[in-house]
Design an enzyme around this catalytic site. Structure first.
Site, PDB file in Angstrom:
ATOM      1  N   SER A  40       5.302   8.836   1.857  1.00 54.95           N
ATOM      2  CA  SER A  40       6.633   9.744   0.470  1.00 54.95           C
ATOM      3  C   SER A  40       7.715   9.127   1.389  1.00 54.95           C
ATOM      4  CB  SER A  40       6.036  10.949   1.052  1.00 54.95           C
ATOM      5  OG  SER A  40       5.921  11.327   2.218  1.00 54.95           O
ATOM      6  N   GLU A  50      -5.424   5.989  -0.788  1.00 52.26           N
ATOM      7  CA  GLU A  50      -5.579   7.776  -1.846  1.00 52.26           C
ATOM      8  C   GLU A  50      -6.546   6.151  -2.776  1.00 52.26           C
ATOM      9  OE1 GLU A  50      -2.072   7.048  -4.042  1.00 52.26           O
ATOM     10  OE2 GLU A  50      -0.811   7.682  -2.432  1.00 52.26           O
ATOM     11  N   ASP A  52       0.434   6.379   6.374  1.00 50.96           N
ATOM     12  CA  ASP A  52      -0.557   5.811   5.231  1.00 50.96           C
ATOM     13  C   ASP A  52      -0.824   4.221   4.629  1.00 50.96           C
ATOM     14  OD1 ASP A  52      -1.596   7.777   3.317  1.00 50.96           O
ATOM     15  OD2 ASP A  52       0.787   8.198   2.778  1.00 50.96           O
ATOM     16  N   GLU A  82      -4.171  16.354  -3.176  1.00 50.17           N
ATOM     17  CA  GLU A  82      -2.983  17.266  -3.524  1.00 50.17           C
ATOM     18  C   GLU A  82      -3.173  17.459  -4.846  1.00 50.17           C
ATOM     19  OE1 GLU A  82      -0.633  13.648  -2.560  1.00 50.17           O
ATOM     20  OE2 GLU A  82       1.084  15.076  -3.608  1.00 50.17           O
TER      21      GLU A  82
END
Ligand code: KIV
Length: 271
Positions: free
Chosen positions: A52, A122, A90, A189
């Site tokens: 992010s 992810e 991440d 999420e």
């Protein structure tokens, strides 16, 4: 004994124990040394150096452009600021989807060059091979299911995921796979609360929700959103705990007017 060694570091095992004794896990993002120090001292259990940063630090529209080098740069700073929290980084878009060898190389770079404690990735079944390869090198992996911003161009929107039965079923299967292969936790999420409850009960490892309701084992938010530094981003799940945008704007405007009016610096502030 130095002050540094008195603080007991949160580990992946600590998080597992917290789930077992039903203690909620607090997680937040951070991207630099100074804010990591504040987040850590406030008692956050897990700090995510999230991609992010691509949005809130680099100003990109999506998380796709941020690079592995940029993630490592931020992770190095956060690791220096975090004495207690587990630091997770991440793996950015393009650093692990291609093949498992590249994924392992990226994860090793993060661990070696930043000193972080784990990586986050992810996806579900599609990246199982990469996850298992990284895990078998001894690197703890946190999964991330539901809304996966690195796949935004596949989905087209940032709306709630897995509302339909088929997608919810796939998410449960992916979560069980992440649990079975040995991920230490997983982010869920923007999915319905009832699904979060189902997943959290179906897996042994902690779930960490963002826009996923109250049933996750922990919660995470983007630090800049929680502090109200970002102004335009207003999803329903976001609770702003401060309005730093306004506070910072006022402080900086005050400084500008003091400089213009020759009121800063004064005599006491000069040598
Ligand atoms: O990059 C990030 O900040 C994240 C959180 C929103 C979970 O992945």
């Amino acid at each position: 004994m130095s002050a540094h060694s008195e603080v007991k570091r949160v580990t992946t095992h600590t998080l597992q124990e917290m789930k077992l004794r039903k203690e909620k896990i607090s997680c937040l993002t951070a991207y630099d040394f100074s804010l990591a120090q504040i987040v850590d001292a406030a008692g956050v259990d897990l700090i995510l150096v999230g991609d992010s940063a691509s949005n809130v630090i680099a100003g990109h529209e999506t998380t796709l452009p941020i690079t592995l080098d940029q993630m490592i740069f931020m992770a190095q700073a956060v690791v220096k600021g975090a004495r207690r929290a587990l630091v997770v980084v991440d793996l950015p878009f393009g650093s692990y989807q291609g093949n498992s060898e590249e994924a392992l190389r990226s994860a090793i770079r993060i661990m070696k060059e930043s000193g972080a404690h784990a990586v986050k990735m992810e996806g579900g079944l599609e990246i199982k091979e990469s996850i298992t390869r990284i895990l078998s090198a001894g690197v703890p992996v946190m999964g991330h299911l539901g809304l996966t911003p690195q796949s935004i161009y596949k989905f087209g929107t940032y709306t709630v995921r897995a509302k339909e039965e088929a997608e919810a079923q796939k998410l449960i299967e992916d979560a069980q796979m992440l649990d079975a292969v040995g991920c230490f936790a997983m982010v869920l999420e923007k999915i319905p609360s009832v699904l979060t409850k189902q997943v959290s009960e179906a897996v042994g490892v902690p779930t960490v929700g963002i826009g996923a309701g109250p049933h996750a084992d922990g919660q995470i938010l983007v630090l800049h959103d929680l502090l109200g530094i970002t102004k335009e981003f207003k999803p329903r799940f976001l609770r702003r705990y401060a309005d730093l945008h306004q506070t910072m704007h006022e402080a900086i405007s005050h400084y500008v007017s003091d400089v213009k009016a020759r009121e800063f610096p004064n005599q006491a502030e000069s040598y």
